[in-house]
Design an enzyme around this catalytic site. Structure first.
Site: not given
Length: 211
Positions: A82-83
């Protein structure tokens, strides 16, 4: 009465494509239940390569229950993938350390929790499980499915994104399964009752509630 050696890596005679995962996985953040197996003609001992973006500093866990069947190339995407999409840039500066550590505070796109697979779950070839997903006991994940939402017990899901196709049994039969939780019995009792567990006779299944 007993089944295959719970401590064996390859529990089936002369077959080296199927292994009991609990005796193979070494990452302490991956928990595997008894008798769960991974089947892969190319690299049965390399299951951990399919657990992607699983970074120690994040601390999330992959938990897989007992008596699960996991096919080749089934992948588990963990929270490290996840960014932060709400920041002005999605580039993970903080992960590189040094003077870039100022980006650590805003590194993540949100922690979605541990990924939890129930008991007696069948995960098909090349299926992908996204971060923080919970898959209920007895569920089936179809080939090539991309699982983005929690999966109810004893359901069959498939597609991209995976959707509910149907339930495996009627509500009464599902409730019986939830009550007996056969995977928690000792292996001698399981072995004795294999003829019932491998049938589809609900009347016989009901009789197991009081055993």
């Amino acid at each position: 009465m007993s089944g295959p050696d719970i401590k064996s890596v390859f529990p089936m005679k002369n077959i080296r494509s199927l292994c009991f995962l609990k005796n193979v996985v070494v990452n302490p953040n991956i928990e595997i239940g008894n008798y769960t197996y991974y089947d892969d003609n190319n690299d049965p001992l390399g299951f951990e390569k399919n657990v992607l973006y699983h970074f120690d500093f994040i601390g999330d866990k992959l938990k897989i229950g007992k008596f699960c069947a996991i096919a080749s190339n089934a992948k588990f995407i963990m929270n490290g993938a996840n960014h932060n999409t709400t920041a002005f840039t999605t580039f993970p500066f903080g992960a590189f350390g040094g003077d870039w550590e100022a980006g650590l505070e805003n590194l993540s796109g949100g922690f979605k929790g541990d990924t939890v697979i129930g008991n007696d779950v069948w995960i098909g070839y090349n299926a992908t499980i996204m971060p923080g997903i919970n898959i209920g006991d007895g569920a089936i994940i179809a080939t090539n499915a991309i699982v983005t939402k929690d999966v109810p017990p004893y359901s069959i899901v498939g597609g991209n994104p995976a959707k509910l196709l149907r339930y495996r049994f009627d509500e009464e039969t599902i409730d019986i399964h939830k009550t007996i939780k056969w995977w928690d019995w000792d292996i001698e009792k399981i072995t004795e009752l294999i003829p019932v567990l491998t049938s589809n006779n609900t009347d016989n299944l009901k009789e197991l509630i009081n055993l």
